[in-house]
Design a protein around this motif. Structure first.
Motif, PDB file in Angstrom:
ATOM      1  N   LYS A 128      39.052  47.378  30.167  1.00 50.18           N
ATOM      2  CA  LYS A 128      39.391  47.217  28.702  1.00 50.18           C
ATOM      3  C   LYS A 128      40.881  47.383  28.583  1.00 50.18           C
ATOM      4  N   ASP A 129      41.368  48.447  28.608  1.00 53.46           N
ATOM      5  CA  ASP A 129      42.787  48.626  28.625  1.00 53.46           C
ATOM      6  C   ASP A 129      43.566  47.714  29.462  1.00 53.46           C
ATOM      7  N   LEU A 130      43.499  47.380  30.808  1.00 51.82           N
ATOM      8  CA  LEU A 130      44.271  46.407  31.549  1.00 51.82           C
ATOM      9  C   LEU A 130      44.049  44.957  30.698  1.00 51.82           C
ATOM     10  N   LYS A 131      42.710  44.545  30.213  1.00 50.77           N
ATOM     11  CA  LYS A 131      42.727  43.516  29.442  1.00 50.77           C
ATOM     12  C   LYS A 131      43.519  43.295  28.394  1.00 50.77           C
ATOM     13  N   LYS A 132      43.614  44.428  27.609  1.00 49.97           N
ATOM     14  CA  LYS A 132      44.709  44.635  26.359  1.00 49.97           C
ATOM     15  C   LYS A 132      46.002  44.427  26.692  1.00 49.97           C
ATOM     16  N   ALA A 133      46.478  45.104  27.900  1.00 45.09           N
ATOM     17  CA  ALA A 133      47.728  44.819  28.458  1.00 45.09           C
ATOM     18  C   ALA A 133      47.873  43.313  28.816  1.00 45.09           C
ATOM     19  N   GLY A 134      46.953  42.416  28.848  1.00 43.07           N
ATOM     20  CA  GLY A 134      47.146  40.991  29.646  1.00 43.07           C
ATOM     21  C   GLY A 134      46.719  40.736  30.908  1.00 43.07           C
ATOM     22  N   PHE A 135      45.953  41.496  31.636  1.00 44.62           N
ATOM     23  CA  PHE A 135      45.293  41.510  32.917  1.00 44.62           C
ATOM     24  C   PHE A 135      44.192  40.705  32.765  1.00 44.62           C
ATOM     25  N   ARG A 136      43.849  39.849  33.611  1.00 45.42           N
ATOM     26  CA  ARG A 136      42.675  38.981  33.806  1.00 45.42           C
ATOM     27  C   ARG A 136      41.730  39.111  35.360  1.00 45.42           C
ATOM     28  N   PHE A 137      40.710  38.806  35.437  1.00 47.68           N
ATOM     29  CA  PHE A 137      39.749  39.186  36.656  1.00 47.68           C
ATOM     30  C   PHE A 137      39.875  40.687  36.823  1.00 47.68           C
ATOM     31  N   CYS A 138      39.406  41.565  35.902  1.00 45.87           N
ATOM     32  CA  CYS A 138      39.704  42.859  35.954  1.00 45.87           C
ATOM     33  C   CYS A 138      38.453  43.488  35.273  1.00 45.87           C
ATOM     34  N   GLY A 139      37.219  43.000  35.334  1.00 41.39           N
ATOM     35  CA  GLY A 139      36.271  43.432  34.535  1.00 41.39           C
ATOM     36  C   GLY A 139      35.626  44.833  35.320  1.00 41.39           C
ATOM     37  N   PRO A 140      34.749  45.516  34.508  1.00 38.02           N
ATOM     38  CA  PRO A 140      34.413  46.989  34.925  1.00 38.02           C
ATOM     39  C   PRO A 140      34.037  47.023  36.456  1.00 38.02           C
TER      40      PRO A 140
END
Length: 189
Positions: free
Chosen positions: A147-159
């Motif tokens: 969730k934090d990586l996605k908030k920072a703009g990352f993709r293809f980083c699901g749990p």
């Protein structure tokens, strides 16, 4: 006979990866970013596929230098989509370019390694699983990091990808207790 985690089978490349890399704490920010990107490319595929293509990935992606990749556009995407040495998936390639930009943006505020390792207070989580059935595909922590990586703009980083990444980079020690690597990796913490 040496006992090891069953997931690596007997393929010499996979066995070497298991014995020498998997679970060893990685603290280099750029190496962590590379591993996160490769785990994203692995989504839907077997890790051995990525491992066999890792050298080609490194060549195609300029040794995973985010400062280079962040500026890429359609010409580089087209080049990568034509490269049979890598996984040719437009969404994953575009995500890698965006992830390079996210990495650089985050790095202006925080060291990427510190950002990740702070989730475990700087020390690998030492699990003591006896069977592969006990090893989770994701955890509350991997969901939070995702969730934090996605908030920072990352993709293809699901749990699930993040948990595999945490295992690979030694943020968690998920070598089975019966595996010859478990105690050695635990001592590296």
């Amino acid at each position: 006979m040496t006992e090891r985690c069953s997931w690596c089978g007997t393929d010499p490349l996979y066995v070497a990866y298991h014995d020498e890399e998997w679970g060893v704490p990685e603290r280099d920010p750029r190496a962590l970013w590379e591993k996160l990107i490769l785990d994203g490319f692995q989504a839907g595929l077997a890790w051995i596929t990525i491992l066999r293509k890792r050298d080609a990935f490194r060549a195609a992606f300029e040794d995973f230098r985010p400062e280079v990749i962040a500026g890429w556009g359609e010409p580089e995407i087209a080049r990568l989509l034509a490269d049979p040495g890598i996984v040719r998936h437009r969404g994953k390639i575009e995500a890698t370019i965006g992830n390079a930009q996210a990495y650089l943006d985050l790095s202006e505020k925080r060291d990427f390694a510190e950002f990740l390792w702070d989730y475990v207070d700087g020390d690998p989580v030492q699990n003591r699983f006896r069977t592969m059935a006990e090893v989770p595909a994701e955890t509350d922590l991997s969901r939070r990091i995702s969730k934090d990586l996605k908030k920072a703009g990352f993709r293809f980083c699901g749990p699930t990808i993040v948990y595999a990444f945490m295992q690979a980079t030694g943020m968690v020690n998920d070598h089975l207790v019966t595996c010859h690597c478990h105690d050695r990796v635990a001592r590296l913490a």
